[in-house]
Write a protein that holds these residues in place. Structure first.
Motif, PDB file in Angstrom:
ATOM      1  N   GLN A  50       0.828  -1.221   0.000  1.00  0.00           N
ATOM      2  CA  GLN A  50       0.000   0.000   0.000  1.00  0.00           C
ATOM      3  C   GLN A  50       0.859   1.266   0.000  1.00  0.00           C
ATOM      4  OE1 GLN A  50      -1.189  -2.864   1.709  1.00  0.00           O
ATOM      5  NE2 GLN A  50      -2.469  -2.922  -0.131  1.00  0.00           N
ATOM      6  N   SER A  51       1.998   1.204   0.651  1.00  0.00           N
ATOM      7  CA  SER A  51       2.877   2.377   0.674  1.00  0.00           C
ATOM      8  C   SER A  51       4.331   1.932   0.787  1.00  0.00           C
ATOM      9  CB  SER A  51       2.533   3.309   1.835  1.00  0.00           C
ATOM     10  OG  SER A  51       2.827   2.696   3.082  1.00  0.00           O
ATOM     11  N   ILE A  52       5.214   2.738   0.185  1.00  0.00           N
ATOM     12  CA  ILE A  52       6.658   2.505   0.266  1.00  0.00           C
ATOM     13  C   ILE A  52       7.312   3.837   0.598  1.00  0.00           C
ATOM     14  CG2 ILE A  52       8.739   1.695  -0.922  1.00  0.00           C
ATOM     15  CD1 ILE A  52       6.972   0.124  -2.796  1.00  0.00           C
ATOM     16  N   SER A  53       8.222   3.833   1.557  1.00  0.00           N
ATOM     17  CA  SER A  53       8.867   5.073   1.961  1.00  0.00           C
ATOM     18  C   SER A  53      10.323   4.805   2.327  1.00  0.00           C
ATOM     19  CB  SER A  53       8.134   5.710   3.138  1.00  0.00           C
ATOM     20  OG  SER A  53       8.125   4.837   4.250  1.00  0.00           O
ATOM     21  N   VAL A  54      11.095   5.896   2.443  1.00  0.00           N
ATOM     22  CA  VAL A  54      12.498   5.819   2.832  1.00  0.00           C
ATOM     23  C   VAL A  54      12.698   6.722   4.041  1.00  0.00           C
ATOM     24  CG1 VAL A  54      14.878   6.266   2.149  1.00  0.00           C
ATOM     25  CG2 VAL A  54      13.258   5.352   0.487  1.00  0.00           C
ATOM     26  N   VAL A  55      13.311   6.185   5.087  1.00  0.00           N
ATOM     27  CA  VAL A  55      13.647   6.969   6.274  1.00  0.00           C
ATOM     28  C   VAL A  55      15.137   7.276   6.226  1.00  0.00           C
ATOM     29  CG1 VAL A  55      13.640   7.058   8.788  1.00  0.00           C
ATOM     30  CG2 VAL A  55      11.819   5.820   7.581  1.00  0.00           C
ATOM     31  N   THR A  61      11.118  11.015   6.817  1.00  0.00           N
ATOM     32  CA  THR A  61      10.456  10.003   5.991  1.00  0.00           C
ATOM     33  C   THR A  61      10.068  10.598   4.647  1.00  0.00           C
ATOM     34  OG1 THR A  61       9.593   8.835   7.932  1.00  0.00           O
ATOM     35  CG2 THR A  61       8.509   8.421   5.814  1.00  0.00           C
ATOM     36  N   ILE A  62      10.503   9.929   3.571  1.00  0.00           N
ATOM     37  CA  ILE A  62      10.163  10.347   2.211  1.00  0.00           C
ATOM     38  C   ILE A  62       9.336   9.233   1.595  1.00  0.00           C
ATOM     39  CG2 ILE A  62      11.068  11.075  -0.027  1.00  0.00           C
ATOM     40  CD1 ILE A  62      13.672  11.792   1.383  1.00  0.00           C
ATOM     41  N   GLN A  63       8.122   9.537   1.200  1.00  0.00           N
ATOM     42  CA  GLN A  63       7.201   8.509   0.720  1.00  0.00           C
ATOM     43  C   GLN A  63       6.977   8.641  -0.786  1.00  0.00           C
ATOM     44  OE1 GLN A  63       3.711   8.078   3.090  1.00  0.00           O
ATOM     45  NE2 GLN A  63       2.705   6.630   1.713  1.00  0.00           N
ATOM     46  N   THR A  64       6.882   7.481  -1.457  1.00  0.00           N
ATOM     47  CA  THR A  64       6.563   7.486  -2.882  1.00  0.00           C
ATOM     48  C   THR A  64       5.067   7.725  -3.061  1.00  0.00           C
ATOM     49  OG1 THR A  64       6.213   5.099  -2.896  1.00  0.00           O
ATOM     50  CG2 THR A  64       8.415   5.886  -3.438  1.00  0.00           C
ATOM     51  N   THR A 107       5.000  -1.364   3.288  1.00  0.00           N
ATOM     52  CA  THR A 107       3.851  -1.541   4.182  1.00  0.00           C
ATOM     53  C   THR A 107       2.649  -2.087   3.418  1.00  0.00           C
ATOM     54  OG1 THR A 107       4.585   0.331   5.514  1.00  0.00           O
ATOM     55  CG2 THR A 107       2.317  -0.393   5.823  1.00  0.00           C
ATOM     56  N   ARG A 108       2.060  -3.134   3.982  1.00  0.00           N
ATOM     57  CA  ARG A 108       0.779  -3.627   3.482  1.00  0.00           C
ATOM     58  C   ARG A 108      -0.178  -3.682   4.671  1.00  0.00           C
ATOM     59  NH1 ARG A 108       3.894  -8.728   3.105  1.00  0.00           N
ATOM     60  NH2 ARG A 108       2.935 -10.248   4.517  1.00  0.00           N
TER      61      ARG A 108
END
Length: 347
Positions: A50-55, A61-64, A107-108
């Motif tokens: 559902q979401s992918i991000s980079v910390v 946190t930077i989210q796609t 994250t799912r």
């Protein structure tokens, strides 16, 4: 001057769900102020997240928000690749604050998984940016030092991304006017018939065989200028004399070299090493801002392209050239000695 550092990139994949835990180890040396790209694979290839991000190391946190397109988040760019089931992360213009731990978070609905990336610093020699001047219609060669066994690539910066021109990952060593050559201690790319279109910023870099990361090793800024050209056609056995004027501010050591490519041409004579002139001699007139060059008893082997230039004392810049002379030596048709040609060229 800011010190130059090498980065070691360590990739370690781990998950909050113990059933998905795995570890990947690899490393690459990287230059500060350059860029690095690493890839975080889906923890489970068949899942939809559902979401992918980079910390980042600063706990930001930077989210796609998009798929299959680059998203620019300041100096960090993300590409959610749904076809290859991974997230590509590019960090540009690396700064000290970029060193540390990164976490790709997948994250799912029922769980999440992490992919850990650690950027560490190692103080060693690093290749600095190089400013190279090329000359229109000539050939120029860009050299990149690297002795490792990773894939090497050569790319050109196009806006916020770098587009590969050639790579040792492919058997193709030619791409238009670009030619890639490997040696034991380096690899180089030659550009033939240089045009203004070739000006720009290039990158030498390496990529792991499994493709988990790519890194820029050196930045090259290529400028393209016009060169003053002239031709001479002496006869075998004659002496040829010609003059090259140079602009104000030219460096002290003027020289003559031979070859189609001025960046790797063979040096023949210089104003600092002309005490025992042989076939080639050079004399400088500071008042007239020119050098007079004499080639004694020319032969057909002297046919070729010659360059008048000044040697750069700055290791981050290429030598400066002023004139290009193409010599074609003809056979003598008579036994008598012909008048010796005197050639002079001015801007």
């Amino acid at each position: 001057m800011r010190s130059f550092l090498l980065l070691i990139l360590l990739l370690m994949a781990g998950c909050k769900d113990s059933s998905e835990q795995s570890v990947e180890d690899s490393e690459v040396k990287r230059c500060q102020e350059g860029w690095v790209e690493f890839t975080c694979k889906y923890p489970k290839q068949h899942e939809t997240y559902q979401s992918i991000s980079v910390v980042t190391p600063k706990n930001t946190t930077i989210q796609t928000t998009k798929k299959d397109v680059w998203e620019n988040k300041g100096r960090v760019s993300l590409y959610h690749d749904t076809n290859n089931k991974n997230l590509r992360v590019v960090i540009k213009q690396l700064e000290p604050e970029d060193f540390g731990d990164y976490t790709c978070k997948f994250t799912r609905r029922d769980s999440s998984s992490d992919h850990k990336v650690k950027l560490e610093v190692e103080k060693k020699m690093c290749q600095r940016q190089f400013n190279q001047t090329a000359y229109r219609t000539a050939t120029t060669t860009i050299t990149c030092d690297y002795t490792g066994n990773k894939y090497k690539f050569f790319s050109k910066q196009n806006g916020l991304i770098c587009e590969d021109i050639l790579s040792t990952k492919s058997s193709l060593k030619l791409n238009g006017t670009f030619t890639l050559t490997e040696t034991n201690s380096s690899f180089s790319v030659s550009i033939s018939n240089v045009s203004s279109h070739d000006a720009g910023v290039y990158r030498c870099g390496v990529e792991t065989h499994e493709g988990s990361y790519r890194a820029s090793l050196r930045k090259i800024k290529l400028e393209v200028e016009d060169i003053h050209c002239f031709t001479r056609s002496p006869t075998v056995g004659e002496d040829l004399t010609f003059q090259c004027e140079y602009p104000n501010g030219a460096l002290i050591n003027k020289f003559l070299c031979k070859g189609e490519d001025p960046s790797i041409c063979q040096p023949l004579v210089s104003t600092q090493r002309n005490r025992n002139p042989g076939k080639f001699s050079i004399k400088e007139d500071n008042w007239k801002r020119n050098v007079t060059i004499t080639v004694k008893e020319v032969t057909t082997d002297d046919t070729g392209t010659y360059w008048c230039g000044a040697k750069s004392t700055d290791k981050t810049r290429s030598n400066k050239f002023f004139h290009k002379m193409v010599m074609t030596v003809g056979s003598s048709l008579r036994g008598d000695t012909a008048a010796r040609p005197q050639a002079r060229f001015r801007k």
